[in-house]
Design a protein around this motif. Structure first.
Motif, PDB file in Angstrom:
ATOM      1  N   ALA A  35       0.825  -1.216   0.000  1.00  0.00           N
ATOM      2  CA  ALA A  35       0.000   0.000   0.000  1.00  0.00           C
ATOM      3  C   ALA A  35       0.856   1.262   0.000  1.00  0.00           C
ATOM      4  CB  ALA A  35      -0.937  -0.002   1.208  1.00  0.00           C
ATOM      5  N   VAL A  36       0.442   2.239  -0.809  1.00  0.00           N
ATOM      6  CA  VAL A  36       1.131   3.525  -0.870  1.00  0.00           C
ATOM      7  C   VAL A  36       0.113   4.659  -0.811  1.00  0.00           C
ATOM      8  CG1 VAL A  36       3.073   2.637  -2.218  1.00  0.00           C
ATOM      9  CG2 VAL A  36       1.090   3.579  -3.412  1.00  0.00           C
ATOM     10  N   PHE A  37       0.584   5.848  -0.484  1.00  0.00           N
ATOM     11  CA  PHE A  37      -0.243   7.035  -0.599  1.00  0.00           C
ATOM     12  C   PHE A  37       0.556   8.095  -1.344  1.00  0.00           C
ATOM     13  CE2 PHE A  37       2.170   7.824   3.209  1.00  0.00           C
ATOM     14  CZ  PHE A  37       2.363   9.197   3.263  1.00  0.00           C
ATOM     15  N   ILE A  38      -0.113   9.158  -1.741  1.00  0.00           N
ATOM     16  CA  ILE A  38       0.533  10.189  -2.561  1.00  0.00           C
ATOM     17  C   ILE A  38       0.302  11.550  -1.925  1.00  0.00           C
ATOM     18  CG2 ILE A  38       0.543  11.314  -4.832  1.00  0.00           C
ATOM     19  CD1 ILE A  38      -0.456   8.669  -6.016  1.00  0.00           C
ATOM     20  N   GLU A  39       1.339  12.371  -1.933  1.00  0.00           N
ATOM     21  CA  GLU A  39       1.169  13.741  -1.476  1.00  0.00           C
ATOM     22  C   GLU A  39       2.046  14.684  -2.295  1.00  0.00           C
ATOM     23  OE1 GLU A  39       2.144  13.767   2.670  1.00  0.00           O
ATOM     24  OE2 GLU A  39       4.297  13.741   2.336  1.00  0.00           O
ATOM     25  N   LYS A  40       1.746  15.949  -2.211  1.00  0.00           N
ATOM     26  CA  LYS A  40       2.519  16.964  -2.922  1.00  0.00           C
ATOM     27  C   LYS A  40       3.964  16.904  -2.456  1.00  0.00           C
ATOM     28  CE  LYS A  40       2.802  20.566  -5.720  1.00  0.00           C
ATOM     29  NZ  LYS A  40       2.588  20.413  -7.165  1.00  0.00           N
ATOM     30  N   TYR A  41       4.893  16.992  -3.397  1.00  0.00           N
ATOM     31  CA  TYR A  41       6.314  16.932  -3.042  1.00  0.00           C
ATOM     32  C   TYR A  41       6.860  18.328  -2.844  1.00  0.00           C
ATOM     33  CZ  TYR A  41      11.336  16.076  -3.313  1.00  0.00           C
ATOM     34  OH  TYR A  41      12.675  16.024  -3.057  1.00  0.00           O
ATOM     35  N   LEU A  42       7.464  18.517  -1.688  1.00  0.00           N
ATOM     36  CA  LEU A  42       8.062  19.805  -1.358  1.00  0.00           C
ATOM     37  C   LEU A  42       9.542  19.739  -1.734  1.00  0.00           C
ATOM     38  CD1 LEU A  42       7.278  22.488   0.002  1.00  0.00           C
ATOM     39  CD2 LEU A  42       8.042  21.517   2.176  1.00  0.00           C
ATOM     40  N   GLU A  43       9.939  20.487  -2.735  1.00  0.00           N
ATOM     41  CA  GLU A  43      11.314  20.418  -3.221  1.00  0.00           C
ATOM     42  C   GLU A  43      12.271  21.160  -2.279  1.00  0.00           C
ATOM     43  OE1 GLU A  43      12.105  20.101  -7.617  1.00  0.00           O
ATOM     44  OE2 GLU A  43      10.355  21.420  -7.660  1.00  0.00           O
ATOM     45  N   ASN A  44      13.351  20.480  -1.978  1.00  0.00           N
ATOM     46  CA  ASN A  44      14.451  21.053  -1.182  1.00  0.00           C
ATOM     47  C   ASN A  44      13.983  21.721   0.113  1.00  0.00           C
ATOM     48  OD1 ASN A  44      16.010  20.242  -3.373  1.00  0.00           O
ATOM     49  ND2 ASN A  44      15.950  22.269  -4.326  1.00  0.00           N
ATOM     50  N   PRO A  45      13.241  21.000   0.944  1.00  0.00           N
ATOM     51  CA  PRO A  45      12.832  21.578   2.228  1.00  0.00           C
ATOM     52  C   PRO A  45      13.940  21.389   3.267  1.00  0.00           C
ATOM     53  CG  PRO A  45      12.018  19.358   2.074  1.00  0.00           C
ATOM     54  CD  PRO A  45      12.763  19.620   0.782  1.00  0.00           C
ATOM     55  N   ARG A  46      13.694  21.863   4.448  1.00  0.00           N
ATOM     56  CA  ARG A  46      14.530  21.502   5.589  1.00  0.00           C
ATOM     57  C   ARG A  46      13.771  20.458   6.399  1.00  0.00           C
ATOM     58  NH1 ARG A  46      18.374  26.494   7.244  1.00  0.00           N
ATOM     59  NH2 ARG A  46      19.165  24.899   8.663  1.00  0.00           N
ATOM     60  N   HIS A  47      14.520  19.579   7.037  1.00  0.00           N
ATOM     61  CA  HIS A  47      13.934  18.483   7.808  1.00  0.00           C
ATOM     62  C   HIS A  47      14.108  18.805   9.290  1.00  0.00           C
ATOM     63  CE1 HIS A  47      13.450  13.835   8.203  1.00  0.00           C
ATOM     64  NE2 HIS A  47      13.006  14.444   9.278  1.00  0.00           N
ATOM     65  N   ILE A  48      13.000  19.127   9.932  1.00  0.00           N
ATOM     66  CA  ILE A  48      13.012  19.509  11.354  1.00  0.00           C
ATOM     67  C   ILE A  48      12.196  18.491  12.133  1.00  0.00           C
ATOM     68  CG2 ILE A  48      12.540  21.333  13.025  1.00  0.00           C
ATOM     69  CD1 ILE A  48      14.466  22.234  10.838  1.00  0.00           C
ATOM     70  N   GLU A  49      12.739  18.017  13.256  1.00  0.00           N
ATOM     71  CA  GLU A  49      11.974  17.085  14.074  1.00  0.00           C
ATOM     72  C   GLU A  49      11.926  17.583  15.510  1.00  0.00           C
ATOM     73  OE1 GLU A  49      14.194  13.495  13.404  1.00  0.00           O
ATOM     74  OE2 GLU A  49      15.435  13.782  15.201  1.00  0.00           O
ATOM     75  N   ARG A  91      15.297  19.345  16.526  1.00  0.00           N
ATOM     76  CA  ARG A  91      16.585  18.967  15.961  1.00  0.00           C
ATOM     77  C   ARG A  91      16.558  19.237  14.458  1.00  0.00           C
ATOM     78  NH1 ARG A  91      15.831  14.257  19.733  1.00  0.00           N
ATOM     79  NH2 ARG A  91      14.673  13.210  18.078  1.00  0.00           N
ATOM     80  N   GLU A  92      17.688  19.618  13.913  1.00  0.00           N
ATOM     81  CA  GLU A  92      17.845  19.829  12.467  1.00  0.00           C
ATOM     82  C   GLU A  92      18.456  18.564  11.873  1.00  0.00           C
ATOM     83  OE1 GLU A  92      17.697  21.237   8.931  1.00  0.00           O
ATOM     84  OE2 GLU A  92      17.733  23.014  10.212  1.00  0.00           O
ATOM     85  N   CYS A  93      17.765  17.977  10.895  1.00  0.00           N
ATOM     86  CA  CYS A  93      18.211  16.700  10.308  1.00  0.00           C
ATOM     87  C   CYS A  93      18.288  16.780   8.782  1.00  0.00           C
ATOM     88  CB  CYS A  93      17.264  15.584  10.707  1.00  0.00           C
ATOM     89  SG  CYS A  93      17.077  15.375  12.490  1.00  0.00           S
ATOM     90  N   SER A  94      18.629  17.936   8.240  1.00  0.00           N
ATOM     91  CA  SER A  94      18.595  18.129   6.790  1.00  0.00           C
ATOM     92  C   SER A  94      19.814  17.564   6.071  1.00  0.00           C
ATOM     93  CB  SER A  94      18.465  19.627   6.468  1.00  0.00           C
ATOM     94  OG  SER A  94      17.253  20.144   6.981  1.00  0.00           O
ATOM     95  N   ILE A  95      20.897  17.276   6.791  1.00  0.00           N
ATOM     96  CA  ILE A  95      22.077  16.695   6.142  1.00  0.00           C
ATOM     97  C   ILE A  95      21.828  15.196   6.005  1.00  0.00           C
ATOM     98  CG2 ILE A  95      24.572  16.401   6.209  1.00  0.00           C
ATOM     99  CD1 ILE A  95      23.634  19.301   5.901  1.00  0.00           C
ATOM    100  N   GLY A 105      24.353  28.133   7.697  1.00  0.00           N
ATOM    101  CA  GLY A 105      23.063  27.686   8.233  1.00  0.00           C
ATOM    102  C   GLY A 105      21.915  27.802   7.262  1.00  0.00           C
ATOM    103  N   THR A 106      22.208  27.955   5.962  1.00  0.00           N
ATOM    104  CA  THR A 106      21.154  28.172   4.960  1.00  0.00           C
ATOM    105  C   THR A 106      20.920  26.945   4.086  1.00  0.00           C
ATOM    106  OG1 THR A 106      22.778  29.106   3.415  1.00  0.00           O
ATOM    107  CG2 THR A 106      21.609  30.647   4.855  1.00  0.00           C
ATOM    108  N   PHE A 107      21.388  25.789   4.503  1.00  0.00           N
ATOM    109  CA  PHE A 107      21.280  24.567   3.707  1.00  0.00           C
ATOM    110  C   PHE A 107      19.879  23.962   3.782  1.00  0.00           C
ATOM    111  CE2 PHE A 107      22.784  23.768   7.975  1.00  0.00           C
ATOM    112  CZ  PHE A 107      21.963  22.742   8.413  1.00  0.00           C
ATOM    113  N   ASP A 108      19.632  22.948   2.941  1.00  0.00           N
ATOM    114  CA  ASP A 108      18.389  22.185   2.985  1.00  0.00           C
ATOM    115  C   ASP A 108      18.716  20.732   2.661  1.00  0.00           C
ATOM    116  OD1 ASP A 108      18.461  21.936   0.109  1.00  0.00           O
ATOM    117  OD2 ASP A 108      17.546  23.919  -0.049  1.00  0.00           O
TER     118      ASP A 108
END
Length: 500
Positions: A203-217, A234-238, A441-444
């Motif tokens: 099973a899969v689902f589909i959602e809009k893809y956000l290009e080059n975001p930052r990953h924050i948890e 926490r910043e987890c974009s790398i 600090g401007t990476f994604d």
């Protein structure tokens, strides 16, 4: 401080650095620790940190890997009258059936309830819970997409680019990005095939893809008395292929206003889910500072030490106390974020060869030692890196007063972190920390593909330092300080090393 009464012994159903980590806190709490020995690494370092070691039952007829064998793990705990099982991360840590079997046999599962694990592990149900909690989300399918025709209809509604994700599981598996209509069928079939193989669920689902975001948890913790708090973000974009490589806390992308909003959203989701234990709510942040719910991890995270360092809290202890039925010992207003922390995952991989795993024996090891430097590891000299387990062999965690100081201190620690016998990602970590975009600090999440000119960074004196390291190791084993002139010359080299 000991736990009140329920948990007096814990079976650590994991290995490596996380097993060492859990044992350390358990012993501090006066809890007996029991580790599991496998035939694949019978002399593993983590076993030396246990009060008691158990071997798996006879497994001649089983093809299930040891740390995925639910019935054998439960049987070990039951036969040895062990109070609780801590699954660590990976393996069965987010398996609701494992939690069910523990509860059925009267064993405390150190983690959320089976219902919550199942709900938050199903991406569609998790999104429904997030919607009820009024947590921002990206547009997409209302549920699982069953046929390709249905997938096409969703694509027409939300447009491209879009992302196809497995409803079950995580770790980037069963995930495909689709940029145009002509790619849709191939990517859909590829996603369901991988999801079926990885999770036994196509099973899969589909959602809009956000290009080059930052990953924050956001780290949350909840007890059985109705208390839910967050411990910052926490910043987890790398990351590479959706696998995190370096993390930091807090995030350079958030100001206090945005931090408050995203953390409150995480707490709202946890409350809506009826959450108990440690958990991590993951978000995507776009260039306009809008955030969207991605998923929730119902376990302790690999990167939990950066949160521990900036809050001064022991997350494993909180996890155990909550499982023991105790109230959280801290309220939200008492949670303070102090300074900056960076974690580098040290993997036995060759970054210059597409991060291919490196196998071998650790022939020499020198760990950095300094104030504000912490090493979580599962290896020592003589440890064998095999193909049977994950390639992460250590974590370097550094704390400083601010981000710039943390970067400088992490680089210094990496320069003093020497491993001989296998290639590691230490040169890659150096390249990241030296990179101008990272420093700004401007990476994604596109950082590695877009902003890195080289996968490794080497100091000019690195080969010389490596040679001195070998000399230093030789001196430790063979040469007394009061020896003849040749020995005295070696000691001069040793002093050179220690002063560099």
């Amino acid at each position: 401080m000991k736990t009140k009464d329920k948990i007096k012994s814990i079976l650590i159903a994991n290995r490596g650095e996380i097993a060492v980590r859990i044992a350390r806190t358990s012993k501090k709490m006066g809890i007996e620790t029991i580790g599991i020995r496998t035939v694949k690494e019978p002399d593993a370092y983590y076993l030396t940190k246990m009060d008691k070691i158990l071997d798996f039952p006879d497994r001649e007829q089983s093809n299930i890997p040891e740390f995925l064998d639910i019935e054998s793990l439960v049987l070990l705990a039951k036969r040895n009258k062990i109070d609780a099982i801590h699954p660590g991360y990976g393996y069965l840590s987010e398996n609701s059936q494992f939690a069910v079997r523990c509860i059925e046999e009267g064993i405390i599962f150190i983690g959320p309830s089976p219902r919550v694990i199942k709900n938050m592990g199903d991406k569609v149900i998790a999104k429904e819970i997030a919607a009820k909690g009024k947590v921002p989300m990206l547009g997409g399918s209302k549920g699982c997409v069953i046929t390709f025709d249905e997938a096409q209809e969703v694509a027409k509604l939300i447009g491209f680019p879009l992302i196809i994700k497995a409803c079950a599981g995580g770790g980037g598996r069963g995930m495909r990005i689709v940029y145009k209509e002509s790619e849709m069928k191939q990517m859909y079939l590829s996603a369901i095939s991988e999801a079926s193989a990885a999770f036994n669920n196509p099973a899969v689902f589909i959602e809009k893809y956000l290009e080059n975001p930052r990953h924050i948890e956001v780290q949350i913790v909840a007890d059985s008395h109705g208390n839910v708090i967050h411990l910052g973000e926490r910043e987890c974009s790398i990351q590479r292929k959706h696998q995190k490589l370096l993390e930091e806390a807090p995030s350079s992308a958030l100001d206090e206003t945005l931090r408050k909003k995203i953390c409150e959203a995480a707490v709202a989701l946890a409350k809506e889910a009826g959450y108990l234990s440690l958990g991590t709510v993951e978000f995507l942040l776009d260039k306009n500072k809008n955030f969207f719910f991605m998923e929730m991890n119902t376990r302790v995270q690999v990167e939990h030490p950066v949160t521990e360092i900036i809050t001064g809290l022991d997350l494993i202890e909180l996890q155990i106390r909550v499982a023991n039925g105790e109230k959280l010992p801290i309220t939200q207003d008492k949670v303070k974020l102090n300074g900056w922390a960076i974690e580098c995952r040290i993997n036995a991989e060759d970054a210059q060869s597409d991060f291919s795993p490196c196998l071998g024996v650790i022939k020499a090891l020198r760990l950095p030692q300094d104030d504000g430097v912490r090493i979580d590891t599962g290896i020592v000299v003589g440890s064998e890196i095999t193909p049977y387990f994950d390639s992460m062999i250590a974590k370097l965690i550094v704390h400083a007063k601010d981000r710039n100081a943390a970067i400088d201190k992490t680089l210094k620690a990496l320069n003093n972190f020497h491993i001989k016998g296998v290639k590691t990602t230490i040169p890659f970590d150096k390249a990241v920390l030296q990179n101008k975009v990272f420093k700004s600090g401007t990476f994604d999440t596109s950082f590695i593909e877009k902003d890195m000119d080289t996968m490794v960074y080497r100091e000019k004196e690195e080969e010389f330092l490596a040679a001195l390291f070998v000399v230093n190791d030789f001196i430790d084993k063979n040469t007394p300080q009061e020896d003849v002139k040749s020995g005295q010359d070696l000691w001069k080299l040793r002093n050179t090393i220690s002063n560099m």
